[in-house]
Design a protein around this motif. Structure first.
Motif, PDB file in Angstrom:
ATOM      1  N   GLY A   1      62.005  50.424   8.047  1.00 50.39           N
ATOM      2  CA  GLY A   1      60.992  51.206   8.803  1.00 50.39           C
ATOM      3  C   GLY A   1      60.477  50.095   9.959  1.00 50.39           C
ATOM      4  O   GLY A   1      59.301  50.375  10.506  1.00 50.39           O
ATOM      5  N   VAL A   2      61.007  49.159  10.091  1.00 47.15           N
ATOM      6  CA  VAL A   2      60.645  48.343  11.039  1.00 47.15           C
ATOM      7  C   VAL A   2      60.685  48.906  12.669  1.00 47.15           C
ATOM      8  O   VAL A   2      59.726  48.955  13.241  1.00 47.15           O
ATOM      9  N   ALA A   3      61.851  49.871  12.665  1.00 50.92           N
ATOM     10  CA  ALA A   3      61.949  50.399  13.580  1.00 50.92           C
ATOM     11  C   ALA A   3      61.209  51.716  13.656  1.00 50.92           C
ATOM     12  O   ALA A   3      61.639  52.754  12.956  1.00 50.92           O
ATOM     13  N   ASN A   4      59.971  51.796  14.214  1.00 52.01           N
ATOM     14  CA  ASN A   4      59.012  52.948  13.751  1.00 52.01           C
ATOM     15  C   ASN A   4      59.075  54.071  14.958  1.00 52.01           C
ATOM     16  O   ASN A   4      58.307  54.982  14.915  1.00 52.01           O
ATOM     17  N   THR A   5      59.752  53.585  16.027  1.00 49.45           N
ATOM     18  CA  THR A   5      59.836  54.776  17.014  1.00 49.45           C
ATOM     19  C   THR A   5      61.373  55.012  17.065  1.00 49.45           C
ATOM     20  O   THR A   5      62.142  54.393  16.952  1.00 49.45           O
ATOM     21  N   PRO A   6      61.560  56.466  17.769  1.00 50.87           N
ATOM     22  CA  PRO A   6      63.021  56.939  17.900  1.00 50.87           C
ATOM     23  C   PRO A   6      63.744  55.860  18.908  1.00 50.87           C
ATOM     24  O   PRO A   6      64.936  55.565  18.752  1.00 50.87           O
ATOM     25  N   GLU A   7      62.810  55.460  19.773  1.00 51.89           N
ATOM     26  CA  GLU A   7      63.524  54.821  20.874  1.00 51.89           C
ATOM     27  C   GLU A   7      63.957  53.236  20.307  1.00 51.89           C
ATOM     28  O   GLU A   7      64.881  52.787  20.507  1.00 51.89           O
ATOM     29  N   LYS A   8      63.298  52.821  19.394  1.00 58.99           N
ATOM     30  CA  LYS A   8      63.338  51.479  18.695  1.00 58.99           C
ATOM     31  C   LYS A   8      64.737  51.677  17.648  1.00 58.99           C
ATOM     32  O   LYS A   8      65.649  50.875  17.531  1.00 58.99           O
ATOM     33  N   VAL A   9      64.935  52.800  16.913  1.00 57.75           N
ATOM     34  CA  VAL A   9      65.959  53.241  16.092  1.00 57.75           C
ATOM     35  C   VAL A   9      67.324  53.252  16.941  1.00 57.75           C
ATOM     36  O   VAL A   9      68.124  52.541  16.441  1.00 57.75           O
TER      37      VAL A   9
END
Lengths: 494, 87
Positions: A291-299
């Motif tokens: 869950g470090v990539a907590n925004t859709p952009e980050k994912v």
């Protein structure tokens, strides 16, 4: 010893054997002759035994004279032999000469200065039939020279006079001389034999032993034990061959070791180069899961990174497979007669858009005067060009990048020069750039790629029968040159 | 807020480390090579240094040697092959 003294340093084994065998016979022979002369000299002057040839000759003359004189003396009047005073005179004269007389009438002894039995008489008469030179007879008390003179008495009865001279001292002395000479010959023969054998063993066996020791060392794995040339020519040649063998062996062991080192390096390079992007992939997947990539952009950013790393691994494995196939010569080449200028114009068209993105200008400079053809596998050579341009791109450190493709020719080849104005290659690294997994910078992870690009390029160019080499000035740029055989126009007409 | 410096030449790894640390409430700065890393350490104060060993220019060990005498900060040495904690 003495042989090597007068034949100098280098001698062939054949020559040595001939000389040795000659020496074994000739030297004892010479010694025996010299010893005989010495023997004669010593005998006549120290032991006063008259042995010289003069005395032998004198005696022979006397004997001859005696027989001849008596021959004359006795021919006319054989009866004189029966007279007591003549017998007396004869006895005295013969005594002086150490000779004997036997006078026969029929087969009866009528006068004799020596006791003699009928068998001996018979032997003496037999001797008359023999030739003049071989008229010796073996009587009970030793050998005698015999002369038989036929007689006819006045009463008509016939008879014989037998003159006997013992084979004189001189004869037996010359036998002694003969034995002495033979003895000297034999002894010196043995001594010379021993000396020659020692000499042989020094000249032949010693270097052979050295060679044997060297062979032993080599078989134990000590390849640094030098085989020293020694001995006769043939043995020297043997040593030389042996030394060459040792050097070859050492070289092959060294090559093997280098090959092993190379393989170890290859394994460690592959694992390191594959590990780097895979570490990233693993980390980014874990980042999504944690869950470090907590925004859709980050994912999305994470997924793109994972994708690009996976593509990187994939292309590295492709390179590796291609390289290994090239190395094993498992890739078929499809050579076609190709117009070099058209081919490179196409290559440039293909690469230009990608390079423009990186702000690198691609220039083409054609110095060929007319259409030039070469046998090219278009697909594989494109790989070479791409790999070289990729390298230029990777190591571009200028804001305004420039890559030039220059075509030139010699009488037999076309030279393709691909030069950039990038980081350049340090001088010490230049000889290694075509080796697999070689990177001029020590920190491998900065530059993405398999490290096989130029190694693959080299393989492909060499498969074309061409050459590839590089020139570079650090911080100013690198030029990679490829030469390919061009198809001669005369060949073209055929 | 604690400040952490990451000296890492592989951008993707550096950014991932940064994301992890920021989520846990740290302020993170990334340097991509040894020279800029060394300059950062000299100019700013950090509470932790995450140092890659294999770096272009100056490697991690060299940085370690240069800052050990003057700075007293915890350093986490990172390499692709293994991780080591050292002070």
């Amino acid at each position: 010893m003495y042989i090597s003294n007068f034949t100098g340093e280098l001698m062939s084994l054949k020559k040595r054997l001939i000389l040795q065998n000659a020496a074994i016979v000739a030297i004892p022979f010479l010694i025996a002759i010299i010893a005989s002369f010495v023997f004669i000299f010593i005998s006549s002057y120290i032991f006063k035994v008259d042995l010289n040839y003069d005395s032998i000759k004198k005696l022979t003359d006397l004997q001859y004279e005696f027989f001849t004189a008596d021959d004359n003396l006795l021919k006319g009047n054989p009866e004189r032999l029966l007279q007591k005073d003549f017998q007396q005179y004869l006895s005295e004269r013969l005594n002086k000469l150490n000779a004997y007389i036997v006078v026969l009438k029929k087969y009866d002894v009528v006068f004799s200065t020596k006791s003699i039995n009928p068998i001996e008489i018979e032997k003496c008469l037999e001797a008359k039939k023999k030739n003049l030179l071989n008229n010796s007879v073996e009587l009970n008390d030793g050998p005698y020279i015999v002369k038989v003179i036929p007689l006819i008495y006045s009463d008509g009865s016939d008879g014989w006079t037998i003159l006997l001279a013992p084979v004189d001292k001189e004869t037996s002395a010359s036998k002694k001389l003969l034995y002495f000479s033979m003895g000297v010959f034999f002894v010196s023969f043995l001594i010379i034999n021993v000396l020659v054998s020692i000499n042989s063993s020094k000249a032949i066996l010693a270097p052979l032993k050295k060679l044997q020791r060297a062979a032993g060392e080599i078989s134990l794995g000590n390849l640094d034990y030098e085989v020293i040339e020694d001995g006769d020519q043939e043995i020297r040649e043997l040593c030389k061959s042996f030394e060459q063998m040792r050097l070859k062996l050492k070289e092959s062991v060294y090559t093997q070791m280098k090959y092993d080192d190379n393989r170890k390096m290859l394994v460690s390079s592959i694992s390191h180069d594959l590990k780097t992007p895979i570490t990233s992939i693993k980390g980014y997947v874990e980042g999504i899961l944690d869950g470090v990539a907590n925004t859709p952009e980050k994912v999305e950013k994470y997924l793109r990174t994972i994708h690009s790393k996976a593509v990187q691994v994939d292309s590295m494995i492709d390179d590796l497979l291609l390289y290994s196939k090239l190395d094993l010569k498992q890739i078929p080449f499809n050579f076609e007669k190709t117009d070099v200028v058209k081919y490179f114009e196409y290559c440039i068209m293909e690469n230009e858009p990608e390079l423009e993105k990186h702000n690198i200008k691609l220039e083409f400079q054609n110095n060929l005067v007319k259409e030039t053809y070469a046998m090219i596998d278009r697909e594989r050579l494109r790989r070479v060009i791409t790999n070289i341009i990729d390298n230029s791109k990777k190591y571009m450190n200028k804001s305004e990048g420039k890559i030039q493709i220059i075509l030139r020719e010699t009488s037999t080849t076309v030279i393709i020069e691909i030069s950039d104005n990038g980081a350049g290659i340090p001088k010490e690294a230049l000889p290694h750039i075509f080796s697999r997994f070689y990177r001029a910078d020590t920190a491998r992870s900065k530059i993405k790629g398999s490290g096989l690009g130029l190694a693959i390029a080299k393989h492909i160019v060499e498969e074309h029968g061409g050459l590839i080499w590089a020139r570079s000035i650090e911080n100013e740029g690198t030029s990679i040159m490829i030469s390919l055989k061009k198809i001669q126009e005369s060949e073209d007409c055929k | 807020m604690k400040k952490i410096l990451i000296v890492e030449d592989d951008q993707s790894i550096g950014e991932l480390e940064k994301d992890y640390l920021e989520i846990n409430g740290f302020s993170v700065k990334i340097c991509n090579d040894g020279i800029s890393g060394l300059n950062c350490i000299k100019e700013e104060e950090f509470d932790l240094l995450i140092l890659d060993i294999m770096l272009p220019g100056i490697d991690g060990f060299e940085i370690l040697r240069q800052i050990r005498d003057t700075k007293d900060i915890p350093i986490l040495l990172v390499s692709v092959k293994k991780r080591k904690l050292t002070k």
